[in-house]
Design an enzyme around this catalytic site. Structure first.
Site, short mmCIF file in Angstrom:
data_model
loop_
_atom_site.label_atom_id
_atom_site.label_comp_id
_atom_site.label_asym_id
_atom_site.label_seq_id
_atom_site.Cartn_x
_atom_site.Cartn_y
_atom_site.Cartn_z
CB THR A 39 -0.89 0.05 1.26
OG1 THR A 39 -0.06 -0.14 2.41
CG2 THR A 39 -1.96 -1.03 1.23
CG LEU A 40 0.48 4.08 -2.98
CD1 LEU A 40 -0.09 5.15 -3.92
CD2 LEU A 40 1.90 3.72 -3.42
N GLY A 176 13.07 5.56 26.28
CA GLY A 176 13.08 6.71 25.37
C GLY A 176 11.82 7.53 25.57
N GLY A 178 10.96 10.37 24.09
CA GLY A 178 10.74 11.32 22.99
C GLY A 178 9.28 11.23 22.56
CG HIS A 438 -14.81 35.27 24.70
ND1 HIS A 438 -13.78 34.88 25.53
CD2 HIS A 438 -15.93 35.28 25.47
CE1 HIS A 438 -14.25 34.68 26.75
NE2 HIS A 438 -15.56 34.91 26.73
#
Ligand code: NAD
Length: 459
Positions: A39-40, A176, A178, A438
């Site tokens: 698949t792309l 990790g 991140g 607002h």
């Protein structure tokens, strides 16, 4: 063996590659798009940005349903049918990848399934088939970094495995802190895992504004996530009963887990395309260096996206893809990579672009900071939002923005206004005098600008 020729060939069909192929086709080029996947969409669509956002949406609903107890609305304990959740996520991915196939067809982009490697500066091999080309674009992305010496084990996941949603481990350790680690902590904590993050640097999301990160850190802890910063994992032991991480640093000791996610960064895939044969440089980190027009050292070969280094983000790749298609087709184009927005889709979201306060300080750039706490935002409080912050870093002389960080619900969407302001060179006055509806969260950007100008009446 028949020889084939491509006017314009793109290696890799991720967000960089397909955007490049489609732009080149729109500019009248005859385009071939090569990728080994069925698949792309590359990593982003198939096993990255999109499936993770689907799971993060489910996590948000689970968390908000719990929080509504404070509002007198009780839903009881949620039951998650993992198979159905997985199917939903896969359905969303399929809809998008099918859409791309349709877009490629309509543009007459020829999609070739296979792995391409250069054999000469204007030749490629695609799974044994020889091709020649006029222009090539390398968009082969990156792959997760694996910590050296870690064993092969089904319970040690990279981001792809984590997004497969194989099960919900009772105790999940994440190495990790991140963007991937934080997003996965958000998902699995909401699904019921006890999550522990081990981060090597002294803050999670290193590189982001420290004040905003403190808000995220506290919010994750409130969701039951344990965070050890300034800590490295020195060993992992596997046993039938579970995994044991040995850690050293601010936290020294062992962490027992039923599964571990490794999210310690990604490595560019430049060494996988036979770049030598094309006479293109690849660094020892797998990066193919390019200029602002995405040109490699070879006039007819371009590179875009993660393979060109940091920041490894889909939207950077897409923009580079357009630039490469345009430059290769005789148009002038370039991308300034200093202003690529970053978003962690955590709860709350953390979004930033341009310079943070500490980056401006480190680089000796004259700057001032104006911020607005979301505790004073009517829209934030009335929609159940917790702590949040909008923070603008600006030049005291020109009063133009140098950077912006937002943390809170929908921060990723709100950041666009700041990016546009930076691209357009808008001043604080332009921002403050633009009427923000607002009550909206976008007001916090206008309020920050007013605060800097001394015209704020809402604080
Ligand atoms: P990252 O570079 O964002 O984070 C990796 C983290 O691991 C860092 O904080 C680093 O200090 C830490 N680390 C490295 N070695 C360690 C060790 N031995 N022990 C403990 N901590 C260690 O990488 P990532 O989170 O894996 O993401 C990969 C790439 O994918 C990044 O470029 C990221 O921007 C991108 N991405 C983006 C999004 C998004 O835009 N929402 C989502 C997912 C991934």
């Amino acid at each position: 063996m028949t020889k084939r020729h491509a006017d314009f060939i793109v290696l890799g069909a991720g967000p960089g590659g397909y955007a490049c192929a489609f732009r080149a086709a729109d500019l009248g080029r005859k385009v071939v798009l090569v990728d080994p996947r069925a698949t792309l969409g590359g990593v982003c669509l198939n096993e990255g940005c999109i499936p993770s956002k689907a799971l993060l949406h489910a996590a948000e609903i689970l968390r908000e349903a719990q929080e509504m107890g404070d509002w007198g609305i009780r839903f009881g304990k949620a039951k998650v049918a993992l198979e159905a959740l997985r199917a939903k996520k896969e359905g969303i991915v399929a809809k998008l990848t099918d859409g791309l196939t349709g877009l490629a067809k309509r543009r007459k982009v020829k999609v070739v399934r296979g792995t391409a490697r250069f054999t000469a500066p204007n030749r490629l091999d695609i799974d044994g088939q020889a091709w020649s080309f006029d222009h090539a674009v390398i968009a082969v992305g990156s792959a997760p970094v694996r910590l050296p010496g870690w064993p092969e084990d089904d319970r040690i996941w990279d981001s792809t495995a984590a997004l497969e949603l194989r099960d919900v481990p009772e105790h999940l350790a994440i190495v990790g802190g991140g963007i991937i680690g934080l997003e996965m902590a958000t998902v699995y904590a909401a699904l019921g895992s006890r999550v522990t993050i081990v981060e090597f640097m002294d803050q999670i999301a290193p590189g982001a504004d420290a004040e905003a990160v403190r808000i995220l850190h506290a919010a994750l802890e409130a969701q039951g996530v344990t965070i050890h910063t300034g800590t490295r994992t020195i060993a992992v032991a596997t046993a039938k009963s579970g995994l044991t991480l040995t850690c050293e640093g601010a936290f020294t000791g062992e962490i027992k887990a039923d599964a571990v996610i490794q999210s310690v960064g990604r490595r560019a895939n430049g060494s996988l395309v036979g770049a030598d044969a094309a006479g293109i440089e690849v660094t020892d980190r797998g990066i193919i260096p390019v200029d602002a027009s995405c040109r490699t050292a070879r006039e007819n070969i371009f590179a875009i996206g993660d393979v060109t280094g940091n920041p490894m983000l889909a939207h950077r790749a897409t923009h580079q893809g357009h630039v490469a298609a345009e430059v290769a087709s005789g148009h002038a184009a370039a991308l300034d990579t200093d202003l690529i927005p970053s978003v962690a889709y955590t709860a709350p979201e953390l979004a930033w672009a341009g310079l943070t306060q500490s980056q401006a300080k480190e680089r000796g750039i004259a700057h001032k900071v104006a911020s607005f706490p979301w505790a004073a935002s009517g829209r934030n409080l009335s929609s159940g939002g917790g702590e949040g912050l909008t923070k603008l870093v600006y030049c005291p002389e020109t009063r133009r923005l140098l950077g912006a960080t937002l943390i809170g619900r929908n921060a990723g969407e709100l950041l666009a206004e700041c990016v546009l302001a930076m691209e357009m060179g808008a001043t604080l006055k332009d921002i403050a005098l633009s009427v923000h509806a607002h009550p909206t969260l976008s007001e916090t950007i206008g309020f920050s600008a007013e605060r800097a100008l001394g015209t704020l009446t809402d604080l």
